[in-house]
Design a protein around this motif. Structure first.
Motif, PDB file in Angstrom:
ATOM      1  N   UNK A 168       0.835  -1.196   0.000  1.00  0.00           N
ATOM      2  CA  UNK A 168       0.000   0.000   0.000  1.00  0.00           C
ATOM      3  C   UNK A 168       0.871   1.248   0.000  1.00  0.00           C
ATOM      4  N   UNK A 169       1.907   1.271   0.825  1.00  0.00           N
ATOM      5  CA  UNK A 169       2.829   2.401   0.824  1.00  0.00           C
ATOM      6  C   UNK A 169       3.614   2.460  -0.486  1.00  0.00           C
ATOM      7  N   UNK A 170       3.997   1.302  -0.987  1.00  0.00           N
ATOM      8  CA  UNK A 170       4.782   1.256  -2.222  1.00  0.00           C
ATOM      9  C   UNK A 170       3.998   1.778  -3.421  1.00  0.00           C
ATOM     10  N   UNK A 171       2.655   1.736  -3.343  1.00  0.00           N
ATOM     11  CA  UNK A 171       1.833   2.195  -4.459  1.00  0.00           C
ATOM     12  C   UNK A 171       1.742   3.719  -4.539  1.00  0.00           C
ATOM     13  N   UNK A 172       2.171   4.408  -3.480  1.00  0.00           N
ATOM     14  CA  UNK A 172       2.128   5.870  -3.470  1.00  0.00           C
ATOM     15  C   UNK A 172       3.249   6.440  -4.333  1.00  0.00           C
ATOM     16  N   UNK A 173       3.072   7.631  -4.886  1.00  0.00           N
ATOM     17  CA  UNK A 173       4.169   8.297  -5.598  1.00  0.00           C
ATOM     18  C   UNK A 173       5.361   8.497  -4.661  1.00  0.00           C
ATOM     19  N   UNK A 174       6.590   8.527  -5.201  1.00  0.00           N
ATOM     20  CA  UNK A 174       7.797   8.567  -4.344  1.00  0.00           C
ATOM     21  C   UNK A 174       7.788   9.642  -3.271  1.00  0.00           C
ATOM     22  N   UNK A 188      -5.036  10.544   0.151  1.00  0.00           N
ATOM     23  CA  UNK A 188      -6.486  10.338   0.286  1.00  0.00           C
ATOM     24  C   UNK A 188      -7.034   9.529  -0.884  1.00  0.00           C
ATOM     25  N   UNK A 189      -6.569   9.830  -2.105  1.00  0.00           N
ATOM     26  CA  UNK A 189      -7.032   9.066  -3.270  1.00  0.00           C
ATOM     27  C   UNK A 189      -6.588   7.613  -3.173  1.00  0.00           C
ATOM     28  N   UNK A 190      -5.339   7.389  -2.774  1.00  0.00           N
ATOM     29  CA  UNK A 190      -4.837   6.030  -2.650  1.00  0.00           C
ATOM     30  C   UNK A 190      -5.601   5.228  -1.610  1.00  0.00           C
ATOM     31  N   UNK A 191      -5.897   5.846  -0.481  1.00  0.00           N
ATOM     32  CA  UNK A 191      -6.645   5.157   0.559  1.00  0.00           C
ATOM     33  C   UNK A 191      -8.099   4.944   0.152  1.00  0.00           C
ATOM     34  N   UNK A 192      -8.629   5.851  -0.662  1.00  0.00           N
ATOM     35  CA  UNK A 192      -9.976   5.657  -1.180  1.00  0.00           C
ATOM     36  C   UNK A 192     -10.056   4.404  -2.034  1.00  0.00           C
ATOM     37  N   UNK A 193      -9.043   4.193  -2.877  1.00  0.00           N
ATOM     38  CA  UNK A 193      -9.005   2.975  -3.690  1.00  0.00           C
ATOM     39  C   UNK A 193      -8.863   1.739  -2.810  1.00  0.00           C
ATOM     40  N   UNK A 194      -8.034   1.863  -1.771  1.00  0.00           N
ATOM     41  CA  UNK A 194      -7.844   0.726  -0.862  1.00  0.00           C
ATOM     42  C   UNK A 194      -9.150   0.383  -0.149  1.00  0.00           C
ATOM     43  N   UNK A 195      -9.886   1.383   0.297  1.00  0.00           N
ATOM     44  CA  UNK A 195     -11.157   1.135   0.972  1.00  0.00           C
ATOM     45  C   UNK A 195     -12.144   0.476   0.021  1.00  0.00           C
ATOM     46  N   UNK A 196     -12.146   0.916  -1.244  1.00  0.00           N
ATOM     47  CA  UNK A 196     -13.026   0.282  -2.232  1.00  0.00           C
ATOM     48  C   UNK A 196     -12.682  -1.197  -2.393  1.00  0.00           C
TER      49      UNK A 196
END
Length: 235
Positions: free
Chosen positions: A13-19, A123-131
């Protein structure tokens, strides 16, 4: 170097974030070792820390009055514990128990909320994770209603192996029964069937996956559907 980036296993999940966003998050995290059976939070209690498992995995359980608890989620290095903070909810809906000991990254809840306020990317990344999490919960509910115990056990073992990052791991009859919401006798029968097919070896809680491809064939389609959902939205 962080434990999240120094080895082959990372928190995905962290690795999916931009650098840049990932580095900001890592600077606020501290590496910790989670012990088997440790309780990280109780249902209804305030969330003090969020956890990003690396080589550990966490069982999320729900309990009804006068009944045994049921596992509803298993969190490994694909996700995080404490995602309800992203929804503005500061308490945990479930009990979090360490099912697999190992490394994780921990961040104070206040620091996590601060990052959420300042990072639209997070927030966008966590939104995808919650979905993805909600889609997988729905899949698991359907699986519990319509699929036989042997196929569900195969799915459960595959999920655990993914998070253990090893062919060998420890999980008792009682915990498997809790994970699937069935009697221990049902686990005995299903595990015996998988052993006779030479897919696993199981003795007193010690499980070794002997034939990963065969176990995938023995599993219901829910394992593949959950994996595909994660890959589609989080990569």
């Amino acid at each position: 170097m962080s434990v999240a980036t120094s080895g082959l296993v990372v928190n995905r999940l962290l690795a999916s974030l931009p650098p840049q966003s990932r580095q900001r998050m890592l600077k606020r995290c501290e590496p910790v070792e989670l012990s088997l059976g440790g309780v990280l939070c109780e249902a209804g209690e305030p969330i003090r820390y969020v956890y990003f498992p690396v080589r550990s995995y966490i069982s999320m359980t729900a309990a009804l009055e006068n009944t045994a608890s049921l596992e509803v989620r298993l969190i490994g290095n694909e996700g995080m514990l404490g995602v309800s903070l992203a929804l503005g909810i500061n308490t945990s809906p479930l009990r979090a128990l360490v099912q697999g000991a190992g490394s994780a990254l921990r961040m104070p809840a206040a620091s996590f909320r601060s990052e959420l306020e300042h990072s639209a990317v997070l927030r966008r990344g966590l939104g995808r994770y919650i979905y993805v999490m909600l889609a997988q919960l729905a899949q698991t509910a359907a699986c519990a209603c319509f699929h036989v115990v042997e196929a569900r056990l195969a799915r459960c073992l595959l999920m655990t192996q993914d998070r253990a990052h090893a062919n060998h791991f420890y999980v008792t009859h009682a915990l498997l029964a809790q994970m699937l919401g069935v009697r221990r006798s049902g686990i005995t029968d299903a595990a015996g069937a998988l052993q006779r097919k030479k897919l696993i070896r199981y003795s007193r809680g010690d499980i070794t996956v002997l034939d990963r491809r065969g176990l995938e064939k023995a599993s219901c389609e829910c394992y593949g559907a959950a994996t595909a959902c994660y890959q589609r939205f989080l990569g």
